[in-house]
Design an enzyme around this catalytic site. Structure first.
Site, PDB file in Angstrom:
ATOM      1  CB  CYS A   1      -0.867  -0.194   1.160  1.00 40.00           C
ATOM      2  SG  CYS A   1      -2.074   1.596   1.554  1.00 40.00           S
TER       3      CYS A   1
ATOM      4  CE  LYS B   1      52.820  -3.594 -10.369  1.00 44.58           C
ATOM      5  NZ  LYS B   1      53.099  -2.209 -10.379  1.00 44.58           N
ATOM      6  CD  GLU B   2      44.566  -4.009  -7.820  1.00 46.99           C
ATOM      7  OE1 GLU B   2      44.542  -2.969  -7.083  1.00 46.99           O
ATOM      8  OE2 GLU B   2      43.928  -4.093  -8.887  1.00 46.99           O
TER       9      GLU B   2
ATOM     10  CB  CYS C   1      -6.449   8.412 -11.616  1.00 53.42           C
ATOM     11  SG  CYS C   1      -7.649   7.438 -10.983  1.00 53.42           S
TER      12      CYS C   1
ATOM     13  CB  CYS D   1      -8.304   3.203  -8.470  1.00 54.31           C
ATOM     14  SG  CYS D   1      -8.500   4.073  -9.730  1.00 54.31           S
TER      15      CYS D   1
ATOM     16  CG  ASP E   1      42.032   7.955   1.429  1.00 60.19           C
ATOM     17  OD1 ASP E   1      42.564   8.796   1.228  1.00 60.19           O
ATOM     18  OD2 ASP E   1      42.369   6.738   1.673  1.00 60.19           O
TER      19      ASP E   1
ATOM     20  CG  ASP F   1      40.022   2.854 -13.777  1.00 60.55           C
ATOM     21  OD1 ASP F   1      39.329   3.172 -14.606  1.00 60.55           O
ATOM     22  OD2 ASP F   1      40.919   3.485 -13.519  1.00 60.55           O
TER      23      ASP F   1
END
Length: 1088
Positions: free
Chosen positions: A38, A379-380, A83, A57, A788, A409
Site C-alpha cells: 500500500c 598485481k591484483e 488519478c 481503483c 579518501d 580500470d
C-alpha cells in the site's frame, strides 16, 4: 536490468553502441508476483473475499490496502490519490454518501466480479498492477505487449543497425558474444511497464496544489489510519483485573487466553535506538588526560631551558636540535588532542530486525550498492578479487537489496573472464554459505582456517557437502589459474573473444565503456532456485587527451552507473583484496545509517582495516593498530573518523554534495527567516522544509533549493531552471538526474533495461564530467592520490559526521604488503597524497572555516596533511648523534641537578602517556613499539621522498606515477615475500643513517678509551642518543639482511659511498671546531 545479457560497449560522445551478445536462450517464465505494498501506509494490499488481489481503483490500480480505502471513502476525499477518480464501492464495503448516485453500485450486482468484467478491463488492471510491481529496478521479467504497435527499444550500432533491448543469459561456457543481426530498421521507442520501488512512497501529485491536501506519506496521516484501523477492527487489547487480557479479531472471535507479553516487549524493543555510545571508563581516561596536561606543562619549561641555554661551542648543532624538538612538540599536539574524547559503540542487530526486517514480512532494509575496484590483474590476482566478490554475494542481507559493481580500470579481459567464472561458482557457493551459516564467506580463507570447522555444526550432511564444495572450489581455482597463465603473454593482434570479436579493451588507454550484467533479476538464480544479488562488470571509457583521475575517477563512474541501474541509498566501497569477514557487516552499518535520529547526520560509517597473512611479529607494523584502535576511536568522539579508503559505508546524499539537516538553521528560519525574503514566503519555505524531513516522497532537490529569487517565474521556467541547474551540477543525463530526486533510492520510471544500459554507458563516458561538479564538490574529490582523506574532509566541512564501528568479529579483512620495499612504496603514496592536499586549496589549515568543522577535527586533518614534513626534522635529528660522536660535541650543555629534573620529567611523561594510552585502548606494548619503530623507518625514507616529489609535482609540474600495491598472496609459504628484497631508492636514507651512527658509536668509544676516564661521562648521553636511532631502525636492518643475511650490493655500495663522503667532508671542514690561527697564547704564553 537483466543478467547475462551480453556485454554492452560503446561511447556516448561518438554515438557508438555495440551489444556483444551470447546465443539466445529460451525466455524464462514470469515468477509469481507478490508483495504488493500500500502506497499510503506501506502495509500489504491484501486480498478480497474471493481470494483475488484487492484493487481499490479500477482505472489506475494504484496500490491501496482495504483499511486505507475504507478510511478514504468514509473520512477522506473519496477518490484515488493518483488519478482522482471517485472510488466505487466494493463488495462488503459499507455505503457512504454519494454511493446511491453510482450506476450499478450494489452488492447484488457483483460489480467487481472478474467473471463478469470484460477482457480489456482485466488486461488494463493487470498491466496497471504490474506497473506498480516493478520494484527498485528489481522486479520480475516484463515482456512487451503483444500489440503489434509496440516494440522493444532498439539500441543503435555504430553502423546504424539496431539491437533489441531484450538481453539473454550468459554462461561461462558460452560467454563469447554472437554478432548483432545485419538487418536494418528504425525501431520505435516505446517505454513498456516502468520500474517503480514499492518500498518508496511514490505518487503523482498536482504541483499547483498544496502537498498537505493529499495527506499521503505524512506521519499524522499514518497515525490517523492506524488508529482508525484499530477502531474498525476492534482489535484492541483490554486489561481485566490486571492479569487477564481479551482481544477481538476481525472475524469477531474473542480470545480470552493469557496474554503474551513477548509481543509487547518486542514492540518496545523495536522503538529503542539501534546503537549506543560506550564512553571510556573515567578510571582509565582521566589519568590519561592529566598526564597530557602535565606533559604539556613540562614541555613549556623544557623549551624555556633549551632556548635560554645555548651551547656556545656547537651553536649550529644546538640550533638545529631545538628547531627539530619544537616541530616534534607541534606534531605531538596535533596528534594528541584529537584523542581527548575517545568512545566505543555498540549496535543492536535484533532491534534492526524488529524494526525493518521482521520474519514473514517484506524487508524494509535499505538497498546498498557495493563497489569493488581493481586495475591490474597481474598485481591484483583475479583469485583475490573473486574471493572478495563471493563474500559480497553471500552476505547476510536481503538479496534484492544488494548489488555488486566491479570496476576494471585496466580493461583487462582476464578480469572479465575471471568474473564470469566467479558468477557461475557463486550459484553453488552462496547457498552453501547460507545453509550452514559459515564464516568467513570468502572460500580461500574459509578452507584455509586452522580451526575445528565442525564446531557448532549439527547438520548431518555438512561434512559431505563441505568436501564437495571444497572440491568445486579447487576446480574453480584451476580454471582461474589457467586464465592467468594464458594472460601472461599478450598476442600481437590483441585478445580475441571466442566468437572472433576483438576484445574492446585491447588498448587500455583508448577503449569504449563496457558493462556486463553477470547476475541480475532474470538470470541470477543459485542451484537451489533462489535469487542472487546483482553482479555487474564496469569498465569506464578512456580516450587520449582526457584526465581520468585514477581511482577517484573510477569510483565516481561507479556512483553514476549504480545510480542509473539500481540507485541504492547507501554505498560500500572495498578494495579488491578486502573481503567481507563478517556476514552481518552491512547490518552493523545499517544500525547507524537507518537510525531515525542519528542516520540523518551520518555521511559514512568507517570500519577498521584488519589484515591476513602478516608475519607473527608484524615487523613493519602492517596492522597499524595504533591508528585504527587509538586515533580513530578518539576522532569518533568528536565528529567522526577520517575516511581510510576501504571498508566504508556511504550515504549517497553526502556524496552528492548535500548538507545534513541542521536544527539550528530551521529554528533560525522559523524565528527570524532569511533577510531577503518576506515573512509569508519564509513561513511557506519552512513548512516545505519540515515536510521534506518528514515525508520521504518529497525530492531531495526542489525548486526552492536550486535558486533563490525564483518566485516570480512561472512553473515552466522554474522547471527549466531546475533542470539546467542539476545538469550543470551532475551532468547531462536525465535518468541520472531523476535518480538524484529519489531520496530513498530506486530506479526512475519509464525506463526499459535497454534504456538503462545505454544511459549507463553514457554516464561512464570520458567527457561526461566536463564542466560539472564531479570531483570538485560531488563524489570522490580529485587533486590527490589519497582521495579518501580529501573526500572525507569535504563531507565533515559541510557539517556531516561519521561513525566508527568496531564489531567483535572484524567486518573486513584484507592483505597488506609484507615486503619492505612494497611497504615503503605504499607509505610513500599515502604521504605524497598528504603533501598534495597540504599544497592545494583544500588544505585544512585554511579551508572550510565557513563550514561546520569542529576545531579538534580540524587539528586531526591538519595532522594528516603535515605529518610528512616531520621527516625533515627526523632525518636531521637522527644524524645529530653521529655528528656529536665524531666531533666530540653535544647539543646540550652541562646541566645542573635542577635542570636535569625537566629532562627526567619529560621522559617520564612520554612513557606514562604511552602506557595509559595502551591501557584504555587495549593495544599491546609490542604493537605500540612496532608502530614507533616504523614511524622512524617510514619518516626517514618514504615521507622524505614524498615531500620532494610533492614539491616537484605542485611547483614544477613533474608528475609521479601511481604505483599499485601488490596484493599477491603468500603462495610459497613461510612468508617468502617477507624476505624477498627489491631495489628501491627508498632504502638508501635509512641505510646511510644506520652506517653513520654505527661508525659514530665506534669512533666515540675509541676516543673515550684513548683519552681516559674523564671522557666517559659526556659519552653516555651521546651513546644513548645513537642507540635510540639504531634500535628504531632495527627492523629495517633485519629486512635489509634478508633470510640469508644477504644485502643487495647496490645498497651497500651507495650507503658506504655516502657515509664515506660525509665523513671525509666532515674531517676536511670540521665546522664545529674553533679555528686557531697562529700560536695559542693561553697555552704557550707571549714568548712561545
Amino acid at each position: 536490468m537483466e543478467a547475462g545479457s551480453g556485454m554492452l560497449a560503446g561511447s556516448h560522445k561518438r554515438n557508438e553502441f555495440v551489444l556483444i551478445r551470447h546465443q539466445d536462450i529460451e525466455p524464462k517464465p514470469l515468477q509469481n508476483m507478490g508483495g504488493h505494498i500500500c502506497q499510503i501506509c506501506l502495509d500489504d494490499v491484501g486480498i478480497t473475499v474471493d481470494g483475488e488481489l484487492f484493487v481499490a481503483c479500477n482505472e489506475c490500480a494504484y496500490p491501496v490496502c482495504r483499511p486505507c480505502y475504507e478510511y478514504e471513502r468514509k473520512e477522506g476525499s473519496k477518490s484515488c490519490p493518483q488519478c482522482k477518480t471517485r472510488y466505487k464501492r466494493h463488495k462488503g464495503s459499507p455505503r457512504v454518501a454519494g454511493d446511491d448516485e453510482e450506476e450499478g453500485a450494489d452488492d447484488l450486482d457483483d460489480e467487481f466480479s472478474h467473471t463478469h468484467c470484460n477482457r480489456n478491463e482485466k488486461q488494463h488492471i493487470a498491466e496497471a498492477m504490474l506497473h506498480w510491481q516493478m520494484a527498485y529496478g528489481r522486479g520480475e521479467d516484463v515482456g512487451p505487449s503483444d500489440s503489434s504497435s509496440e516494440k522493444l527499444y532498439q539500441v543503435p550500432f555504430a553502423n546504424g543497425k539496431e539491437v533489441s533491448g531484450e538481453l539473454p543469459e550468459v554462461t561461462p561456457e558460452r560467454h563469447t558474444m554472437t554478432a548483432p543481426p545485419t538487418g536494418s530498421g528504425s525501431g520505435k521507442r516505446v517505454h513498456p511497464l516502468p520500474f517503480v520501488d514499492p518500498s518508496q512512497t511514490v505518487r503523482v501529485v498536482d504541483p499547483t496544489k498544496d502537498s498537505n491536501s493529499y495527506r499521503v506519506g505524512r506521519v499524522a496521516w499514518k497515525d490517523r489510519v492506524e488508529s482508525w484501523k484499530a477502531k474498525q477492527d476492534k482489535n484492541v487489547i483490554q486489561v481485566t483485573n490486571g492479569t487477564q487480557y481479551s482481544s477481538e479479531g476481525k472475524d469477531g472471535y474473542v480470545d480470552d487466553s493469557v496474554p503474551d507479553g513477548d509481543d509487547i516487549q518486542m514492540l518496545e524493543e523495536a522503538r529503542q535506538p539501534l546503537s549506543r555510545k560506550i564512553p571510556i571508563s573515567s578510571s582509565k581516561i582521566n589519568p590519561y588526560r592529566m598526564i597530557i596536561v602535565i606533559r604539556l606543562v613540562v614541555l613549556c619549561f623544557f623549551f624555556r631551558y633549551r632556548i635560554l641555554n645555548p651551547v656556545r661551542n656547537a651553536y649550529i648543532l644546538w640550533f638545529i636540535s631545538v628547531i627539530c624538538e619544537i616541530w616534534f612538540a607541534i606534531s605531538w599536539i596535533l596528534d594528541q588532542f584529537p584523542k581527548w574524547l575517545p568512545i566505543s559503540r555498540e549496535t543492536y542487530l535484533e532491534r534492526l530486525c524488529l524494526r525493518y526486517d521482521r520474519e514473514g514480512e517484506i524487508s524494509q532494509l535499505a538497498g546498498i550498492d557495493i563497489f569493488v575496484s581493481t586495475v591490474d590483474p597481474l598485481k591484483e590476482p583475479p583469485l583475490v578479487t573473486a574471493n572478495t566478490v563471493l563474500s559480497i554475494l553471500s552476505v547476510d542481507y536481503p538479496v534484492d537489496k544488494v548489488s555488486c559493481y566491479v570496476s576494471d580500470d585496466g580493461a583487462a579481459m582476464l578480469t572479465f573472464e575471471a568474473l564470469s567464472e566467479t558468477s557461475e561458482f557463486a550459484r553453488k557457493w552462496v547457498p552453501f554459505c547460507k545453509k550452514f551459516d559459515i564464516e568467513p564467506r570468502a572460500p580461500e580463507w574459509y578452507f584455509s582456517q586452522k580451526i575445528d570447522y565442525l564446531k557448532d555444526k549439527v547438520h548431518p550432511n555438512f561434512v559431505k557437502e563441505r568436501r564437495a564444495m571444497k572440491r568445486e572450489y579447487e576446480e574453480f581455482k584451476v580454471r582461474v589459474n589457467a586464465l592467468v597463465a594464458k594472460a601472461q603473454k599478450v598476442p600481437e593482434e590483441g585478445w580475441i573473444m571466442q566468437d572472433g570479436t576483438p576484445w574492446p579493451g585491447n588498448n587500455t588507454r583508448d577503449h569504449p565503456g563496457m558493462i556486463q550484467v553477470f547476475l541480475g533479476h532474470s538470470g541470477g538464480l543459485d542451484t537451489d532456485g533462489n535469487e542472487l544479488p546483482r553482479l555487474v562488470y564496469v569498465s569506464r571509457e578512456k580516450r587520449p587527451g582526457f584526465e581520468h583521475h585514477k581511482k577517484a575517477g573510477a569510483m565516481n563512474s561507479l556512483v553514476r552507473v549504480s545510480a542509473v541501474l539500481t540507485n541504492g541509498p547507501f554505498l560500500l566501497n572495498l578494495d579488491c583484496d578486502h573481503y567481507i569477514n563478517n556476514s552481518k557487516a552491512i547490518r552493523e552499518a545499517m544500525c547507524f545509517l537507518m537510525d531515525p535520529n542519528l542516520g540523518k547526520k551520518v555521511c559514512y560509517v568507517q570500519f577498521p582495516q584488519r589484515f591476513d597473512g602478516i608475519d607473527r611479529h608484524d615487523r613493519y607494523a602492517n596492522h597499524n593498530t595504533v591508528f585504527f584502535d587509538i586515533n580513530l576511536k578518539g576522532l569518533d568522539g568528536i565528529q567522526g573518523p577520517v575516511y581510510v579508503g576501504t571498508g566504508c559505508f556511504f550515504n549517497r546524499k553526502a556524496l552528492y554534495g548535500l548538507e545534513p539537516p541542521h536544527k539550528s538553521k530551521v529554528f533560525e528560519s522559523l524565528c527570524c527567516g532569511p533577510r531577503k525574503k518576506s515573512k509569508k514566503l519564509n513561513k511557506q519555505d519552512d513548512e516545505k522544509k519540515v515536510d521534506r524531513q518528514i515525508d520521504s516522497t518529497v525530492p531531495i532537490f526542489t525548486l526552492d533549493d536550486i535558486e533563490e529569487g525564483m518566485e516570480g517565474y512561472d512553473d515552466e521556467k522554474s522547471l527549466l531552471l531546475d533542470h539546467m541547474s542539476l545538469e550543470k551540477k551532475f551532468g547531462q543525463s536525465s535518468v541520472f538526474l531523476d535518480s538524484t530526486r529519489m531520496e530513498n533510492g530506486g530506479v526512475p520510471q519509464s525506463a526499459t533495461p535497454a534504456d538503462l544500459l545505454k544511459e549507463a554507458i553514457h554516464v561512464i563516458s570520458c567527457g561526461y564530467e566536463d564542466k560539472t561538479d564531479w570531483g570538485k564538490e560531488l563524489g570522490w574529490i580529485y587533486g590527490s592520490v589519497t582521495e579518501d582523506i580529501l573526500t572525507g574532509f569535504k563531507m565533515h566541512s559541510r557539517g556531516w559526521r561519521s561513525i566508527y564501528c568496531m564489531p567483535q568479529r572484524p567486518a573486513f579483512k584484507g592483505s597488506a604488503p609484507i615486503n619492505l620495499s612494497d611497504r615503503l612504496n605504499q607509505v610513500l603514496r599515502w604521504a605524497l597524497g598528504s603533501v598534495e592536499i597540504l599544497l592545494s586549496r583544500h588544505c585544512p589549515i585554511w579551508y572550510g572555516y565557513s563550514g561546520r568543522l569542529k576545531w579538534l577535527e580540524r587539528l586531526a586533518y591538519i595532522n594528516t596533511t603535515v605529518y610528512p614534513l616531520t621527516s625533515i626534522a627526523l632525518v636531521a635529528y637522527c644524524t645529530l648523534p653521529a655528528v656529536c660522536l665524531l666531533t666530540n660535541k653535544f647539543i646540550i650543555p652541562e646541566i645542573s641537578t635542577f635542570a636535569s629534573l625537566w629532562f627526567i620529567s619529560l621522559f617520564l611523561s612520554i612513557f606514562a602517556t604511552g602506557i595509559l594510552e595502551m591501557r584504555w585502548s587495549g593495544v599491546g606494548i609490542d604493537e605500540w613499539w612496532r608502530n614507533e619503530q616504523f614511524w622512524v623507518i617510514g619518516g626517514v625514507s618514504a615521507h622524505l621522498l614524498a615531500v620532494f616529489q610533492g614539491l616537484l609535482k605542485v611547483l614544477a609540474g613533474v608528475n609521479t606515477n601511481f604505483t599499485v600495491t601488490s596484493k599477491s598472496g603468500d603462495e610459497e609459504g613461510d612468508f617468502a615475500e617477507l624476505y624477498m628484497f627489491k631495489w628501491s631508492i627508498l632504502l638508501i636514507p635509512p641505510t646511510t643513517l644506520l652506517i653513520i651512527n654505527i661508525v659514530g658509536v665506534v669512533a666515540g668509544l675509541s676516543y673515550a678509551i684513548s683519552t681516559g676516564y674523564q671522557s666517559w661521562g659526556p659519552l653516555f648521553g651521546k651513546l644513548f642518543f645513537a642507540f635510540w636511532v639504531i634500535v628504531h631502525l632495527y627492523p629495517f636492518l633485519k629486512g635489509l639482511m634478508g633470510r640469508q643475511n644477504r644485502t643487495p650490493t647496490i645498497v651497500i655500495v651507495w650507503s658506504l659511498l655516502l657515509a664515506s663522503i660525509f665523513s671525509l667532508l666532515w674531517i676536511r671542514i670540521d665546522p664545529f671546531t674553533t679555528k686557531i690561527k697562529g700560536p695559542n697564547i693561553q697555552q704557550c704564553g707571549i714568548n712561545c
